[in-house]
Structures are given as C-alpha cells and as structure tokens.
Design an enzyme around this catalytic site. Structure first.
Site, mmCIF file in Angstrom:
data_model
loop_
_atom_site.group_PDB
_atom_site.id
_atom_site.type_symbol
_atom_site.label_atom_id
_atom_site.label_comp_id
_atom_site.label_asym_id
_atom_site.label_seq_id
_atom_site.Cartn_x
_atom_site.Cartn_y
_atom_site.Cartn_z
ATOM 1 N N HIS A 84 8.832 5.959 -7.003
ATOM 2 C CA HIS A 84 7.407 6.112 -7.273
ATOM 3 C C HIS A 84 6.662 6.020 -5.951
ATOM 4 C CE1 HIS A 84 3.938 5.984 -10.031
ATOM 5 N NE2 HIS A 84 3.369 5.240 -9.092
ATOM 6 N N ASP A 163 -1.847 0.989 -19.786
ATOM 7 C CA ASP A 163 -2.123 1.386 -18.399
ATOM 8 C C ASP A 163 -2.958 2.650 -18.358
ATOM 9 O OD1 ASP A 163 -1.775 1.318 -15.454
ATOM 10 O OD2 ASP A 163 -0.790 3.223 -15.864
ATOM 11 N N ARG A 170 -10.539 1.635 -14.660
ATOM 12 C CA ARG A 170 -10.622 1.158 -13.272
ATOM 13 C C ARG A 170 -11.153 2.254 -12.361
ATOM 14 N NH1 ARG A 170 -4.807 -0.030 -12.145
ATOM 15 N NH2 ARG A 170 -5.552 -0.376 -10.049
ATOM 16 N N SER A 185 0.220 -1.908 -12.734
ATOM 17 C CA SER A 185 0.129 -0.539 -13.237
ATOM 18 C C SER A 185 1.405 0.238 -12.898
ATOM 19 C CB SER A 185 -1.105 0.126 -12.619
ATOM 20 O OG SER A 185 -1.068 1.514 -12.755
ATOM 21 N N LYS A 189 4.975 0.941 -15.644
ATOM 22 C CA LYS A 189 5.487 2.282 -15.956
ATOM 23 C C LYS A 189 6.968 2.390 -15.597
ATOM 24 C CE LYS A 189 1.820 3.877 -13.889
ATOM 25 N NZ LYS A 189 0.615 4.485 -13.373
#
Ligand code: URA
Length: 432
Positions: A84, A163, A170, A185, A189
């Site tokens: 990620h 999320d 946000r 967050s 995931k």
C-alpha cells in the site's frame, strides 16, 4: 449505549477513551446512528489531543469489524502479501509491482482506491486501459487471484465501510493529516483484506501527507505497532516525494511508464522503487528467499519478458486491451523548456501534481470525471544538467489554453541552479 457528545468532550479534554466505548462510537457511526457533525467534532478533538496506542488499535479493530473480511490465505492455501502507498504524484508502483511479483510465483491480490486532490489513484490509472474493469465482485476477485495469480480491483463496499465513510468525512473537515487516523485507515483495509505481511510505501515530501522523514517515521511506527498487535509482519519504506516519482504524471501516461518499467526500460528512480518493493514482498512471501534473491528474481522476470506476459494476461482477464497503442493520447502536446543553462536543483511534486489535476488528470470532488489522456511527463529530474532551450517536461492537454496554463505552472515547478543538489535516493529509510 454510548453518548457521542460525552466521548467528544472527554477526547477534547485529553482523556484516553476506553476501547469498548471507542469501538461502539465507530460502529454506530458506520450504521448511521451517529451523525457526521458529531464524528467530525470527535476527529477534530483527535487532531488536537491524539490517540494512544491502545485507542488507535481499538479504532482499527472496530473499523475492520464494521464490514466483511477476506481470508485469502485459506482460499489460496498460501501466505498472502500486500502493499500500500500513502499516495503521491506519479505513483504507479502497484501497476508495475503486481505483474513482477506474480511472474515470480507469488499471488498478488490488491484492493486500491481512486485519486482525490493532487495525488492520483491506482483505479483511475487502470481505467485508462480501454475496457479494463476495476469493479469485480469479491468472488470474482478471489477466483482471479487463484487462477492467474494477479488482480487489482476497487475496494469492495463491504470491506471496512467505516473507513469509507470516515475518510470521506475527514476529507472535507481538515482531519485527513492525523497520524493515528491515517494509520488506522490504511491498516484496517490491509487487515480486512487478509494479508499476512504488508509492505507500506510511506511517501515523504511536499507532494505527500508526510512532509518530513521524522513525521513519516512516526506514522510508520504506529502502523508497525498496529501490525504487531494484529499478528502481521509490516515493513515500511520511506520514499521520496520531494519530486514526482518517475517521469509520467497522468493516467494513460503512467500506464505507459509502468509497462516500460515491467519491461526493464523504466526511469531509474521508479525502477529502483519497484524492484526494491518487489524484493521485499518476495522476501516476506512463502518462497523462502532473502532480500538479495528476491531482487535477483524480480530483475530476471523483468528482463526475460515473463513480467510483461503476466501484465498482459492480467489486463486481458480484467477485460482490458494491454497494447500501449490502445491508450488514448491527448490532442495537444507542448514543451516546457529551460530558460538558462545549469542543473535542476528542485522539481516540486505538489506543483506538478496540481498542474496535472488542472489539466483534468485528477478530480477535486469525488463526482468529477477524470481525463485519462492528459498529464505531464518530466523529462528532466533533480540533478539533470540542462542547457537553455532543452526540454524539461512535456504537457499533454485537451486544448491549447489548458496546455499554456500547465506549461507555465510546470515551468515554475522547476528550479535551475549552478551547483548540483545533494543526491537524494528514492528509498530514504526502512522501518521494520
Ligand atoms: N490513505 C488512506 O487509505 N487513508 C488515509 O487516511 C490516508 C491515506
């Protein structure tokens, strides 16, 4: 039953909230039982007061429990690795990493996001490939990873819905850049996606959320701790986002560059990051190889064409046309040229990202359409020696007016000096 107003007040006063109360708040928000305005106030209290390690874990765990989870390991009977990125300008890393890792025999199934603001999203880039489908069902996703060893898809709405909702809130309440909220967050995931080991590319620089190596290290430590508590192996790569990654910024342009890199013909900084990330994923996989052997195998599949074959098989399986000729080209291409002799001492990632956004390569609001053909190609990067009149960058635009504005903006992103800048590797640090 929790009282959100009380939890907001206690957080505002700097109190550590009990794990069960915090979990209930998040889960109630995901079920639409807590309104946006109360959750926004709580996020702002977190901005000023922070979260303890226990609170951050409770939040992450509750987010994972807000939806379904995937158990790819049981389906594949293999240890599952995932990667990620915290997001940057010109970051097409997953699109090159996936086929290389898959060609080395390690299954790679990744759920990605769309871009917002000046950072692009992997899904938008993949949709630049004519016919490519990013919306697969969870069953189709799992079946594809099992059958061809590679799938990159949009995140299923059933995975971490808390999320999805919280991130959108946000985004419009100036509460994105809060370390424990970013960490929970991202990690929620990854944990819901079922990975056993995770490589996190934490971008550092003016084009990223984390502006300094110190801030990036802090975020990395929090994500590592979340991984440790969940029993997962996590490696954080701190990588330079002080200038765009590689040369191309813009969806179809980035696909072209990712494919060139898969063929072993990519720009040096992007190639280095891709090969390093692949080596780490292979070393974390069940192949039983160390980092050096992982690197050797990643380089070998790029050189012998098997990574390209994996890319083509993957794109066809998801309905796309893998030929580079199929990618749309912008009607107007204009050049940004050097106005003096010297060496490029700076190339602002944020400025180039915003120029690409203004051209239409990104979206300001979630509902905006993306123009896949437009963007910027930075031919000169930090440290390139240039003479007056040399091409620094190309702007790919829909119209002459858009091109002229982008040429001016990209020209301003370049600083040319007399002395070479201090060399700065793409890989700044590793936290594990
Ligand atoms: N990327 C995410 O997925 N979440 C954040 O909060 C920031 C970056």
């Amino acid at each position: 039953m929790i009282r959100p107003a009380e939890l907001i007040e206690r957080k505002r006063n700097g109190e550590e909230l009990p794990a069960d109360a915090l979990a209930e708040l998040v889960l109630a928000y995901a079920r639409d039982e807590v309104p946006d305005y109360q959750m926004a106030a709580w996020c702002m209290a977190v901005y000023f007061r922070g979260l303890s390690a226990a609170e951050t874990f409770a939040l992450t765990d509750a987010m994972v429990r807000s939806g379904e989870t995937l158990d790819l390991r049981s389906v594949l009977g293999r240890r599952v690795v995932d990667k990620h990125s915290t997001g940057g300008v010109g970051d097409k890393t997953s699109i090159a990493v996936g086929p290389i890792v898959a060609a080395c025999g390690v299954p790679f199934g990744k759920m990605s996001g769309r871009g917002l603001g000046h950072t692009g999203g992997t899904l938008d880039k993949l949709e630049a490939i004519p016919g490519f489908r990013v919306e697969l069902t969870t069953e189709e996703f799992v079946a594809q990873v099992r059958e061809i060893g590679l799938a990159i898809v949009g995140q299923s709405g059933d995975l971490v819905p808390a999320d999805k909702k919280l991130y959108a809130l946000r985004d419009v309440t100036a509460t994105v850049d809060i370390v424990p909220l970013i960490a929970s967050s991202i990690m929620s995931k990854k944990l819901a996606g079922g990975a056993d080991a995770i490589v996190l590319d934490v971008k550092v620089g003016d084009g990223a959320f984390m502006k300094t190596v110190e801030d990036a290290r802090t975020l990395s430590e929090v994500m590592l701790e979340l991984g440790r508590r969940a029993g997962k192996e996590v490696v954080c790569l701190l990588t330079d986002m002080g200038q765009p990654l590689g040369s191309a910024v813009g969806n179809a342009l980035e696909i072209r560059e990712a494919v060139e890199t898969i063929r072993g013909e990519g720009p040096p900084d992007f190639t280095e990051l891709v090969l390093d990330a692949c080596a780490r994923l292979l070393a974390l996989s069940d192949l039983g190889v160390d980092l050096a052997e992982g690197r050797r195998r990643a380089e070998a599949v790029a050189a012998d064409g098997s990574a390209l074959a994996a890319y083509e098989r993957w794109v066809r399986t998801q309905g796309g046309d893998p030929s580079l000729d199929a990618l749309e080209r912008a009607p107007v291409v204009a050049e940004v040229v050097a106005e003096r002799d010297g060496v490029v001492v700076d190339l602002g990632a944020l400025a180039v990202g915003v120029a690409a956004l203004e051209l239409g390569a990104g979206r300001r609001a979630k509902t905006d359409a993306v123009d896949h053909a437009v963007g910027v190609v930075c031919r000169a990067k930090r440290g390139t020696v240039v003479s007056v009149g040399d091409v620094l960058a190309e702007v790919h635009a829909r119209s002459g007016d858009a091109a002229a504005a982008a040429v001016a903006a990209v020209g301003d992103a370049y600083a040319i000096g007399d002395e070479p800048p201090r060399p700065r590797d793409v890989l700044l640090d590793v936290v594990s």
